[in-house]
Design a protein around this motif. Sequence first.
Motif, PDB file in Angstrom:
ATOM      1  N   THR A 164       7.852 -13.079  -7.091  1.00 29.93           N
ATOM      2  CA  THR A 164       6.922 -14.186  -7.294  1.00 29.93           C
ATOM      3  C   THR A 164       5.987 -13.959  -8.478  1.00 29.93           C
ATOM      4  O   THR A 164       5.333 -14.891  -8.938  1.00 29.93           O
ATOM      5  CB  THR A 164       6.087 -14.430  -6.025  1.00 29.93           C
ATOM      6  N   SER A 165       5.897 -12.727  -8.979  1.00 25.08           N
ATOM      7  CA  SER A 165       5.033 -12.463 -10.130  1.00 25.08           C
ATOM      8  C   SER A 165       5.580 -13.084 -11.414  1.00 25.08           C
ATOM      9  O   SER A 165       4.868 -13.210 -12.404  1.00 25.08           O
ATOM     10  CB  SER A 165       4.854 -10.955 -10.322  1.00 25.08           C
ATOM     11  N   LEU A 166       6.853 -13.502 -11.398  1.00 21.45           N
ATOM     12  CA  LEU A 166       7.441 -14.139 -12.574  1.00 21.45           C
ATOM     13  C   LEU A 166       6.976 -15.587 -12.732  1.00 21.45           C
ATOM     14  O   LEU A 166       7.014 -16.142 -13.824  1.00 21.45           O
ATOM     15  CB  LEU A 166       8.969 -14.117 -12.471  1.00 21.45           C
ATOM     16  N   LEU A 167       6.526 -16.202 -11.644  1.00 26.07           N
ATOM     17  CA  LEU A 167       6.123 -17.607 -11.699  1.00 26.07           C
ATOM     18  C   LEU A 167       5.235 -17.907 -10.506  1.00 26.07           C
ATOM     19  O   LEU A 167       5.672 -17.782  -9.357  1.00 26.07           O
ATOM     20  CB  LEU A 167       7.358 -18.529 -11.679  1.00 26.07           C
ATOM     21  N   ASP A 168       3.985 -18.303 -10.757  1.00 24.32           N
ATOM     22  CA  ASP A 168       3.071 -18.651  -9.676  1.00 24.32           C
ATOM     23  C   ASP A 168       3.310 -20.094  -9.239  1.00 24.32           C
ATOM     24  O   ASP A 168       3.472 -20.982 -10.079  1.00 24.32           O
ATOM     25  CB  ASP A 168       1.621 -18.496 -10.135  1.00 24.32           C
ATOM     26  N   PRO A 169       3.318 -20.351  -7.940  1.00 22.16           N
ATOM     27  CA  PRO A 169       3.527 -21.727  -7.468  1.00 22.16           C
ATOM     28  C   PRO A 169       2.363 -22.636  -7.867  1.00 22.16           C
ATOM     29  O   PRO A 169       1.204 -22.220  -7.845  1.00 22.16           O
ATOM     30  CB  PRO A 169       3.612 -21.571  -5.944  1.00 22.16           C
ATOM     31  N   TYR A 170       2.666 -23.863  -8.249  1.00 19.40           N
ATOM     32  CA  TYR A 170       1.645 -24.839  -8.621  1.00 19.40           C
ATOM     33  C   TYR A 170       1.971 -26.153  -7.923  1.00 19.40           C
ATOM     34  O   TYR A 170       3.096 -26.377  -7.447  1.00 19.40           O
ATOM     35  CB  TYR A 170       1.628 -25.056 -10.142  1.00 19.40           C
ATOM     36  N   GLU A 171       1.000 -27.038  -7.856  1.00 26.24           N
ATOM     37  CA  GLU A 171       1.267 -28.333  -7.236  1.00 26.24           C
ATOM     38  C   GLU A 171       0.197 -29.339  -7.630  1.00 26.24           C
ATOM     39  O   GLU A 171      -0.914 -28.981  -8.028  1.00 26.24           O
ATOM     40  CB  GLU A 171       1.351 -28.207  -5.717  1.00 26.24           C
ATOM     41  N   ILE A 172       0.549 -30.614  -7.525  1.00 25.41           N
ATOM     42  CA  ILE A 172      -0.367 -31.728  -7.728  1.00 25.41           C
ATOM     43  C   ILE A 172      -0.550 -32.436  -6.400  1.00 25.41           C
ATOM     44  O   ILE A 172       0.421 -32.698  -5.681  1.00 25.41           O
ATOM     45  CB  ILE A 172       0.167 -32.703  -8.790  1.00 25.41           C
ATOM     46  N   ARG A 173      -1.805 -32.709  -6.050  1.00 26.81           N
ATOM     47  CA  ARG A 173      -2.132 -33.439  -4.829  1.00 26.81           C
ATOM     48  C   ARG A 173      -1.593 -32.765  -3.575  1.00 26.81           C
ATOM     49  O   ARG A 173      -1.149 -33.431  -2.644  1.00 26.81           O
ATOM     50  CB  ARG A 173      -1.644 -34.887  -4.924  1.00 26.81           C
ATOM     51  N   ASN A 174      -1.593 -31.442  -3.547  1.00 28.83           N
ATOM     52  CA  ASN A 174      -1.215 -30.672  -2.355  1.00 28.83           C
ATOM     53  C   ASN A 174       0.180 -31.000  -1.845  1.00 28.83           C
ATOM     54  O   ASN A 174       0.445 -30.930  -0.645  1.00 28.83           O
ATOM     55  CB  ASN A 174      -2.232 -30.922  -1.225  1.00 28.83           C
ATOM     56  N   MET A 175       1.110 -31.288  -2.764  1.00 25.93           N
ATOM     57  CA  MET A 175       2.432 -31.727  -2.348  1.00 25.93           C
ATOM     58  C   MET A 175       3.520 -30.686  -2.595  1.00 25.93           C
ATOM     59  O   MET A 175       4.693 -30.966  -2.376  1.00 25.93           O
ATOM     60  CB  MET A 175       2.811 -33.034  -3.066  1.00 25.93           C
ATOM     61  N   GLY A 176       3.162 -29.492  -3.046  1.00 24.71           N
ATOM     62  CA  GLY A 176       4.170 -28.465  -3.284  1.00 24.71           C
ATOM     63  C   GLY A 176       4.767 -28.565  -4.676  1.00 24.71           C
ATOM     64  O   GLY A 176       4.816 -29.645  -5.283  1.00 24.71           O
ATOM     65  N   ILE A 210       6.450 -23.770 -16.048  1.00 20.99           N
ATOM     66  CA  ILE A 210       5.623 -24.319 -17.120  1.00 20.99           C
ATOM     67  C   ILE A 210       4.815 -23.237 -17.821  1.00 20.99           C
ATOM     68  O   ILE A 210       4.347 -23.443 -18.946  1.00 20.99           O
ATOM     69  CB  ILE A 210       4.693 -25.432 -16.603  1.00 20.99           C
ATOM     70  N   SER A 211       4.650 -22.068 -17.180  1.00 24.60           N
ATOM     71  CA  SER A 211       3.938 -20.986 -17.845  1.00 24.60           C
ATOM     72  C   SER A 211       4.726 -20.449 -19.034  1.00 24.60           C
ATOM     73  O   SER A 211       4.171 -19.751 -19.890  1.00 24.60           O
ATOM     74  CB  SER A 211       3.671 -19.841 -16.858  1.00 24.60           C
ATOM     75  N   ALA A 212       6.026 -20.774 -19.099  1.00 30.07           N
ATOM     76  CA  ALA A 212       6.866 -20.299 -20.196  1.00 30.07           C
ATOM     77  C   ALA A 212       6.671 -21.099 -21.479  1.00 30.07           C
ATOM     78  O   ALA A 212       7.161 -20.706 -22.541  1.00 30.07           O
ATOM     79  CB  ALA A 212       8.336 -20.357 -19.774  1.00 30.07           C
ATOM     80  N   ILE A 213       5.957 -22.207 -21.426  1.00 30.98           N
ATOM     81  CA  ILE A 213       5.802 -23.077 -22.596  1.00 30.98           C
ATOM     82  C   ILE A 213       4.631 -22.589 -23.447  1.00 30.98           C
ATOM     83  O   ILE A 213       3.500 -22.495 -22.962  1.00 30.98           O
ATOM     84  CB  ILE A 213       5.570 -24.532 -22.160  1.00 30.98           C
ATOM     85  N   PRO A 214       4.836 -22.242 -24.719  1.00 29.27           N
ATOM     86  CA  PRO A 214       3.735 -21.752 -25.559  1.00 29.27           C
ATOM     87  C   PRO A 214       2.710 -22.847 -25.834  1.00 29.27           C
ATOM     88  O   PRO A 214       3.063 -23.963 -26.237  1.00 29.27           O
ATOM     89  CB  PRO A 214       4.434 -21.309 -26.851  1.00 29.27           C
ATOM     90  N   GLN A 215       1.438 -22.541 -25.617  1.00 25.67           N
ATOM     91  CA  GLN A 215       0.392 -23.547 -25.780  1.00 25.67           C
ATOM     92  C   GLN A 215       0.289 -24.028 -27.221  1.00 25.67           C
ATOM     93  O   GLN A 215      -0.063 -25.189 -27.462  1.00 25.67           O
ATOM     94  CB  GLN A 215      -0.956 -22.987 -25.315  1.00 25.67           C
ATOM     95  N   GLN A 216       0.601 -23.162 -28.198  1.00 29.29           N
ATOM     96  CA  GLN A 216       0.489 -23.565 -29.599  1.00 29.29           C
ATOM     97  C   GLN A 216       1.489 -24.656 -29.970  1.00 29.29           C
ATOM     98  O   GLN A 216       1.331 -25.323 -30.989  1.00 29.29           O
ATOM     99  CB  GLN A 216       0.705 -22.342 -30.506  1.00 29.29           C
ATOM    100  N   ALA A 217       2.542 -24.816 -29.161  1.00 36.86           N
ATOM    101  CA  ALA A 217       3.562 -25.820 -29.469  1.00 36.86           C
ATOM    102  C   ALA A 217       3.237 -27.184 -28.881  1.00 36.86           C
ATOM    103  O   ALA A 217       3.935 -28.161 -29.161  1.00 36.86           O
ATOM    104  CB  ALA A 217       4.922 -25.349 -28.939  1.00 36.86           C
ATOM    105  N   ILE A 218       2.182 -27.270 -28.071  1.00 37.93           N
ATOM    106  CA  ILE A 218       1.882 -28.498 -27.335  1.00 37.93           C
ATOM    107  C   ILE A 218       0.951 -29.396 -28.147  1.00 37.93           C
ATOM    108  O   ILE A 218      -0.093 -28.960 -28.648  1.00 37.93           O
ATOM    109  CB  ILE A 218       1.242 -28.164 -25.981  1.00 37.93           C
ATOM    110  N   LYS A 219       1.334 -30.641 -28.268  1.00 40.07           N
ATOM    111  CA  LYS A 219       0.499 -31.646 -28.922  1.00 40.07           C
ATOM    112  C   LYS A 219      -0.461 -32.274 -27.917  1.00 40.07           C
ATOM    113  O   LYS A 219      -1.644 -32.439 -28.179  1.00 40.07           O
ATOM    114  CB  LYS A 219       1.389 -32.713 -29.563  1.00 40.07           C
ATOM    115  N   ARG A 220       0.064 -32.638 -26.765  1.00 41.38           N
ATOM    116  CA  ARG A 220      -0.748 -33.185 -25.681  1.00 41.38           C
ATOM    117  C   ARG A 220       0.067 -33.105 -24.386  1.00 41.38           C
ATOM    118  O   ARG A 220       1.276 -32.870 -24.397  1.00 41.38           O
ATOM    119  CB  ARG A 220      -1.157 -34.642 -25.954  1.00 41.38           C
TER     120      ARG A 220
END
Length: 903
Positions: A164-176, A210-220
């Motif tokens: 699980t250290s490779l990717l932390d679980p995330y969620e929107i509106r407590n939906m998993g 989504i943690s794999a996406i480099p922030q410098q590449a993001i426009k919005r």
Amino acid sequence: MKKILLLVLVAMLGFCGQIQAQTKTLTGKVTDSKDGSALPGVSVVVKGSKLGTATSGTGEFTLKAPNAATTLVFSSVGYVTKEVSIPSSGVLAVSLDPSSSQLEEVVVSTGSRNSKRTMTDTPLPIDILSANELRSTGQTSFDKALQYRVPSFNTVNTPVNDATSLLDPYEIRNMGPSRTLILINGKRKNTSALMYIQTSPGRGESGADISAIPQQAIKRVEILRDGASAQYGSDAIAGVMNIILKDKFDYGSATLTTGITHKGDGKHIGFSVNNGSNFGKGGFVNYTIDFSRTTLANRPGKVSAEAEADANLGFDAPLAQVKSFLALKPDAGNINGQPENTAAKFLINSGIPVGETAELYFNAAYVYKRVNSFANYRTPYWRTTDDGLLTPAGQPYLGYVPTFQGDLNDYNATIGVKNEKNGWKTDLSFTTGGNKQLYTVSNSRNRSLGKNSPTYFKPGGYEFSHNVGNIDISKQLNDKLSLSFGSEFRAETFTVFVGDTSSYVGTGADSFPGTTPNNAGSNSRFNFGGYIDLGYDITDNFLVNGTIRSEHYSDFGSATVYKISSRYKVNDKITLRGSYSTGFRAPLLHQIYQQQAQASFVPGQGIQTKGIVNNVSPQAFALGVPKLTPEKSTNFTLGLGLNPTKNLSVTLDYYNIKVKDRIVLGSEIAGTSAGNTALDNILKSNGIVAVSFFANALNTTTSGLDFVVSQKNIDLGMGKLGINLAGNYTFENKYTSINNPKLIADAGKSIFDRTQDALLFSSRPKYKVILGFDYLIKGININLNNTLFGKTRFHQNGLDANTDTEFTPAVVSDLAISIPLSKQTTFSFNVNNVLNVMPKWDFIDLKTGTKTRFDANNNVPTAKYWEQYNLITFNGRYSNVTYDGSQFSQLGTIFNASLNVKF
């Protein structure tokens, strides 16, 4: 010789003077035409060349241009591009008009398949975060940046760090995590190969990395907080996150980041470059390279000697032996917190004009990530020997700590063609993506092999991949009616890799047994779907939008869903909006096929099985577990948008999500105490001690309120102050019924217990509020963000029926300062969790409501909750967050700094 040198010097000075005379220095300031506010980050380019710069935090710029230059081009996201003639004075004052068309493109790419609407007019709640907003958090990964910018988004490091250290679980509106669809430039991102199986939030689910996406590449980033299965298909029950990559090239930049925690560990170093080029008429290429490394941050607790020696809580060991060891290692040698992480990320995005009306576009990304973490330390009274394999000769045996290494490869790529002819817009694309994880266990042994055991194991891993084809067609038929339709084909494959023999034979590798051949294999499926979308402007102020979608999956059949949304503008200051939709989520291939049954020899009882059996296994069939079917949902939202003044905006959005046949990884089912039920007979005949499995076990209801208040351009001293208040409050998050298989229900058992209940419904904050202050003065930007995390509640394994644990509300404050050292160089400094706030939790007596804060440093065997405290913290090893997690990070204050250089 001196004369020659003098002549050369004169010639050089003359040449330099000629060069100097051929250029001129231009200065100016760019503002918003509506409110006069300064516009930072505006691209300023000499027309017909690549010479350019960007405005500072105060909207100002300086640029050297050739004497022959006559025009400057000003452009920025959300504003109309403007060409301005260069005056003889070289000083420019430029105002840009807000562009409804550019903002319309923001909404169309996420909120609807055709109807273009500005943010004020959209019938759906959409958050738009710029790259600057994400970077200002000082967080080193994209998912953690979202945690401190989006109230309904939650993620936190899991306390037990192996896969699980490779990717932390995330969620929107407590939906998993599996109910939020992730898009990159509007195209589906592949799911991670990892499924969470530990007792932590996100158990039994998976999501895109989504943690794999480099922030410098993001426009919005665009976040649609509404059910969107009708637009996008499976996985969009809670909403959609669309990550928009940088496109047209304005300037290159290199960023050096570094950081450390207040305890001197968790050191971070990172270097990224974003660069590119424009070519032809509208062609561009933009690429990002990002390297980073974060070292271990260790947060173990003080271990109780009495609990360790106890037969029920610990290891039934002599107290003197335990105290002797803990005198050397008070934390029992345990290492937990934030694991060591090294990552390399590469991303490219490009568009190439084809003829007058078409564009060929493509983007691709590759990420390699390595994580090194540790299992629980095997103390000498837990594992009484290592057979001489792990202790150097001549040294006393003090136990050992197995290490865990995870190697992750994640890739995604899209190629497509957009065209517009006679008002018809077409978009044909192909997307591929995959995520592969392989594991290594070191400094461990297989106890059943004795001295013949290796100390290094390859226990296997997982891989998920997909290929997706999309066709989208749309047209504005007349002033009031718009049409869109399209289809998607997707093929998915999930693979479980077998471990080396020594990792699974007998008791398996200590800490992380390998995958057996019976549990390994590859499984695939495909689905085909189509949709049609109509938007109708009944009046200029009143619109409705409707979408219907049908999909067919090769493994379970068909699903048809629809959505209706509307917006009504009462006047320029008040907007009403709402939507109603049905949705579905297909069971993940992981949930159908992953199996982790562990065979072991029990004296007098033979080989027995304990673990997770997959949904299509003979054991699941024998237990009467039905095959998995899609979750079905209904999603209702009702919102209000207010614009009392040009600088003040308010939105409130109520949501209600009902999910039928929700898929969960159930609690462990064991035999009854009587031992004479049909369930007991099935378990015995299959050699099963205890087993978990996936099932469509629940019907659930989730409702809440999102609100955002934004006030900008407040005059304060010599600068401008902006205030943002955003929050999420959960009214209801619960199950309404449990669907137990008959065999299990008849035995008085349930696949859903109170521990699973807490993980699904109360392990994320009941409310979360972010209050941010942004102050701009003379180019210096100061940001103070305060995040209130509401209470979370758990019922860990080991608690009695009358007790829960509750993490108390807490405010985490983050300070960010950005200082322009020059036109091209910016220094930023962040202090995250300025006040060093740590998670705090209490025991809750459910009968009286009494809260008790257990003091682990002064406990005695007769103290109230002493036994339960040790059960849920592994005798104090996980004292900060317990074994199941908390509502925010346990690392405390973190200092980060970055230097950004534009070129």
